[in-house]
Design a protein around this motif. Structure first.
Motif, PDB file in Angstrom:
ATOM      1  N   PRO A   1      32.505  56.454  33.992  1.00  0.00           N
ATOM      2  CA  PRO A   1      33.281  56.041  35.043  1.00  0.00           C
ATOM      3  C   PRO A   1      33.559  54.750  35.401  1.00  0.00           C
ATOM      4  CG  PRO A   1      32.005  58.127  35.405  1.00  0.00           C
ATOM      5  CD  PRO A   1      31.325  57.367  34.207  1.00  0.00           C
ATOM      6  N   VAL A   2      34.504  54.110  35.641  1.00  0.00           N
ATOM      7  CA  VAL A   2      34.803  52.753  36.327  1.00  0.00           C
ATOM      8  C   VAL A   2      34.961  52.872  37.852  1.00  0.00           C
ATOM      9  CG1 VAL A   2      36.093  50.740  36.272  1.00  0.00           C
ATOM     10  CG2 VAL A   2      35.651  51.952  34.198  1.00  0.00           C
ATOM     11  N   PRO A   3      33.912  52.650  38.778  1.00  0.00           N
ATOM     12  CA  PRO A   3      34.177  52.495  40.122  1.00  0.00           C
ATOM     13  C   PRO A   3      35.389  51.607  40.248  1.00  0.00           C
ATOM     14  CG  PRO A   3      32.015  51.863  39.481  1.00  0.00           C
ATOM     15  CD  PRO A   3      32.765  51.664  38.471  1.00  0.00           C
ATOM     16  N   THR A   4      36.280  51.914  41.623  1.00  0.00           N
ATOM     17  CA  THR A   4      37.265  51.059  41.749  1.00  0.00           C
ATOM     18  C   THR A   4      36.930  49.731  42.362  1.00  0.00           C
ATOM     19  OG1 THR A   4      37.948  53.083  43.028  1.00  0.00           O
ATOM     20  CG2 THR A   4      39.424  51.278  43.535  1.00  0.00           C
ATOM     21  N   ARG A   5      36.007  49.599  42.981  1.00  0.00           N
ATOM     22  CA  ARG A   5      35.363  48.219  43.235  1.00  0.00           C
ATOM     23  C   ARG A   5      35.282  47.169  41.887  1.00  0.00           C
ATOM     24  NH1 ARG A   5      32.210  45.559  47.495  1.00  0.00           N
ATOM     25  NH2 ARG A   5      32.672  47.272  48.760  1.00  0.00           N
ATOM     26  N   LEU A   6      34.628  47.819  41.038  1.00  0.00           N
ATOM     27  CA  LEU A   6      34.555  47.261  39.747  1.00  0.00           C
ATOM     28  C   LEU A   6      35.882  46.913  38.871  1.00  0.00           C
ATOM     29  CD1 LEU A   6      32.289  46.142  38.128  1.00  0.00           C
ATOM     30  CD2 LEU A   6      32.271  48.298  36.697  1.00  0.00           C
ATOM     31  N   LEU A   7      36.811  47.759  39.167  1.00  0.00           N
ATOM     32  CA  LEU A   7      38.097  47.409  38.697  1.00  0.00           C
ATOM     33  C   LEU A   7      38.446  46.235  39.128  1.00  0.00           C
ATOM     34  CD1 LEU A   7      40.524  48.368  37.130  1.00  0.00           C
ATOM     35  CD2 LEU A   7      41.331  49.698  38.783  1.00  0.00           C
ATOM     36  N   VAL A   8      38.572  46.305  40.648  1.00  0.00           N
ATOM     37  CA  VAL A   8      39.120  44.849  41.115  1.00  0.00           C
ATOM     38  C   VAL A   8      38.439  43.763  40.583  1.00  0.00           C
ATOM     39  CG1 VAL A   8      39.544  43.701  43.419  1.00  0.00           C
ATOM     40  CG2 VAL A   8      39.591  46.295  43.097  1.00  0.00           C
ATOM     41  N   HIS A   9      37.043  43.839  40.563  1.00  0.00           N
ATOM     42  CA  HIS A   9      36.442  42.410  40.008  1.00  0.00           C
ATOM     43  C   HIS A   9      36.980  42.126  38.584  1.00  0.00           C
ATOM     44  CE1 HIS A   9      34.323  41.536  43.400  1.00  0.00           C
ATOM     45  NE2 HIS A   9      33.680  42.908  43.456  1.00  0.00           N
ATOM     46  N   ALA A  10      37.165  43.164  37.829  1.00  0.00           N
ATOM     47  CA  ALA A  10      37.377  43.202  36.237  1.00  0.00           C
ATOM     48  C   ALA A  10      38.797  42.499  36.197  1.00  0.00           C
ATOM     49  CB  ALA A  10      37.342  44.606  35.670  1.00  0.00           C
ATOM     50  N   LEU A  11      39.667  42.611  37.208  1.00  0.00           N
ATOM     51  CA  LEU A  11      41.082  42.194  37.110  1.00  0.00           C
ATOM     52  C   LEU A  11      41.389  40.821  37.577  1.00  0.00           C
ATOM     53  CD1 LEU A  11      43.345  45.230  37.740  1.00  0.00           C
ATOM     54  CD2 LEU A  11      42.591  44.187  35.437  1.00  0.00           C
ATOM     55  N   VAL A  12      40.182  40.188  38.223  1.00  0.00           N
ATOM     56  CA  VAL A  12      40.470  38.759  38.689  1.00  0.00           C
ATOM     57  C   VAL A  12      40.665  38.056  37.505  1.00  0.00           C
ATOM     58  CG1 VAL A  12      38.984  36.745  39.603  1.00  0.00           C
ATOM     59  CG2 VAL A  12      38.812  39.232  40.439  1.00  0.00           C
ATOM     60  N   ARG A  13      41.798  37.118  37.741  1.00  0.00           N
ATOM     61  CA  ARG A  13      42.419  36.338  36.614  1.00  0.00           C
ATOM     62  C   ARG A  13      41.779  34.722  36.686  1.00  0.00           C
ATOM     63  NH1 ARG A  13      48.451  37.806  37.628  1.00  0.00           N
ATOM     64  NH2 ARG A  13      48.031  36.540  39.586  1.00  0.00           N
ATOM     65  N   GLU A  14      41.719  34.102  35.925  1.00  0.00           N
ATOM     66  CA  GLU A  14      41.212  32.614  35.613  1.00  0.00           C
ATOM     67  C   GLU A  14      41.434  31.860  37.032  1.00  0.00           C
ATOM     68  OE1 GLU A  14      39.163  31.075  32.695  1.00  0.00           O
ATOM     69  OE2 GLU A  14      38.728  32.990  33.590  1.00  0.00           O
ATOM     70  N   ASP A  15      42.621  32.111  37.633  1.00  0.00           N
ATOM     71  CA  ASP A  15      42.882  31.277  39.163  1.00  0.00           C
ATOM     72  C   ASP A  15      42.348  31.922  40.157  1.00  0.00           C
ATOM     73  OD1 ASP A  15      44.487  33.559  39.141  1.00  0.00           O
ATOM     74  OD2 ASP A  15      46.453  32.321  39.395  1.00  0.00           O
ATOM     75  N   GLY A  16      41.496  33.185  39.952  1.00  0.00           N
ATOM     76  CA  GLY A  16      40.826  33.897  41.060  1.00  0.00           C
ATOM     77  C   GLY A  16      41.662  34.858  41.847  1.00  0.00           C
ATOM     78  N   THR A  17      42.819  34.995  41.154  1.00  0.00           N
ATOM     79  CA  THR A  17      43.609  35.920  41.747  1.00  0.00           C
ATOM     80  C   THR A  17      43.509  37.276  41.355  1.00  0.00           C
ATOM     81  OG1 THR A  17      45.861  35.300  40.519  1.00  0.00           O
ATOM     82  CG2 THR A  17      45.085  34.252  42.764  1.00  0.00           C
ATOM     83  N   VAL A  18      44.108  38.571  41.725  1.00  0.00           N
ATOM     84  CA  VAL A  18      44.428  39.874  41.462  1.00  0.00           C
ATOM     85  C   VAL A  18      45.788  40.170  41.471  1.00  0.00           C
ATOM     86  CG1 VAL A  18      43.738  42.081  41.368  1.00  0.00           C
ATOM     87  CG2 VAL A  18      41.997  40.716  41.399  1.00  0.00           C
ATOM     88  N   ASP A  19      46.798  40.594  40.669  1.00  0.00           N
ATOM     89  CA  ASP A  19      48.059  41.131  40.763  1.00  0.00           C
ATOM     90  C   ASP A  19      47.958  42.577  41.253  1.00  0.00           C
ATOM     91  OD1 ASP A  19      50.441  42.325  39.471  1.00  0.00           O
ATOM     92  OD2 ASP A  19      50.996  40.593  40.247  1.00  0.00           O
ATOM     93  N   ALA A  20      48.280  42.732  42.593  1.00  0.00           N
ATOM     94  CA  ALA A  20      48.174  43.992  43.011  1.00  0.00           C
ATOM     95  C   ALA A  20      48.797  45.184  41.971  1.00  0.00           C
ATOM     96  CB  ALA A  20      48.752  44.028  44.651  1.00  0.00           C
TER      97      ALA A  20
END
Length: 310
Positions: free
Chosen positions: A22-41
């Motif tokens: 399983p992938v925790p939701t919190r871990l998913l958010v961190h995994a999607l952080v891009r090189e510029d420090g942003t996450v596209d919702a």
């Protein structure tokens, strides 16, 4: 807040279906952080959906991360942008030196010298927090408990253990020693001792699960239809989570102490092949979409390992 295991894009294994951890939701958010420090919702909600998460799970997770001061939140819904404002914890990328050592072992380039490394400590109850932290460090480094306050490792980890002991201000209570004739309960056969000290069956099962999932991913990537960027991300995050799940409890015992063939070597080879295939698919590169740090971290990790070892 974790999801049920989910096989990406409905793929099935030869055994009738396999699912990563399983992938925790919190871990998913961190995994999607891009090189510029942003996450596209929008990307976050799409990948979360492919992982079986609900929009409500994602919204609540975002709210908590913002409340903790880890991210700022700009915009609304799927058009929003998250921006990391604190060090993003929860990385799915294991330690590079640790993984490099695993691949060297897989190819017989890190032979065991027959030396057991032992660590003893007697830390009073008044320093219980430091005692627990040192114990956690030893376990994290792959050492196994022999009895209260005595741990053993087949690898040379003294420098790391002593550094942590100094950091915890308990160095004076820690003793390090080595032995080439370790005996426990009258038993001294190294492979038998390893089987008694470490949960090899559980570790092997984790690697088998990783290998099964990596094989599913490779089969899916070999199909003629192209995966979308979101589907690639979903696969990459699940693969990284499964790799971490298999590697974290693995003490990386020398092959001389393990049953052969050892499934860890097979799983790592398939993981490297799968990550290479994901990189070559390159949907993000062709669309111009910024690549999450996860891709860059794994590319750097595998690039640090000689190609002949992967």
């Amino acid at each position: 807040m974790s999801t049920l295991p989910h096989t990406p894009m409905g793929t099935q294994s030869d055994a009738g279906g396999t699912a990563p951890v399983p992938v925790p939701t919190r871990l998913l958010v961190h995994a999607l952080v891009r090189e510029d420090g942003t996450v596209d919702a929008g990307e976050l909600y799409t990948v979360a959906g492919l992982l079986g998460m609900t929009d409500q799970q994602v919204r609540l997770c975002i709210k908590r991360l913002v409340a903790e001061g880890r991210f700022s939140h700009e915009g609304r819904g799927r058009n929003a942008l998250l921006r990391a404002v604190a060090d993003a914890t929860g990385s799915l990328t294991p330690n590079v030196a640790y993984v490099r050592h695993a691949y060297r072992q897989d190819h017989g380039l890190a032979a065991w010298d027959g030396v057991w490394h032992l660590f003893a400590f007697a830390i009073p109850e008044s320093s219980r927090t430091s005692r627990d932290a040192l114990r956690d460090t030893l376990r994290h480094l792959g050492a196994a408990p022999i009895q209260s306050g005595l741990y053993v490792s087949a690898n040379r980890i003294e420098e790391l253990v002593e550094a942590q002991a100094r950091h915890l201000d308990v160095a004076q209570a820690v003793t390090c020693l080595t032995s080439t004739d370790l005996r426990i309960g009258g038993h001294d056969d190294p492979p038998a001792l390893a089987a008694a000290l470490w949960p090899l069956d559980d570790i092997a099962a984790r690697h088998d699960r990783l290998a099964d999932f990596a094989r599913v991913c490779l089969d899916r990537l070999a199909q003629p239809d192209t995966l979308t960027g979101s589907e690639q991300l979903t696969m990459a995050i699940q693969l990284a989570a499964a790799f971490t799940h298999a590697m974290e409890p693995d003490p990386l015992l020398p092959p001389e102490l393990l049953p052969q063939p050892w499934p860890g070597a097979h799983a790592r080879r398939l993981t490297a092949a799968c990550w290479t295939a994901l990189t070559e698919a390159g949907t993000h590169a062709t669309t111009g979409t910024p690549v999450p740090r996860l891709f860059v971290q794994y590319e750097d990790l595998l690039a640090s390992i000689p190609e002949r070892l992967t």
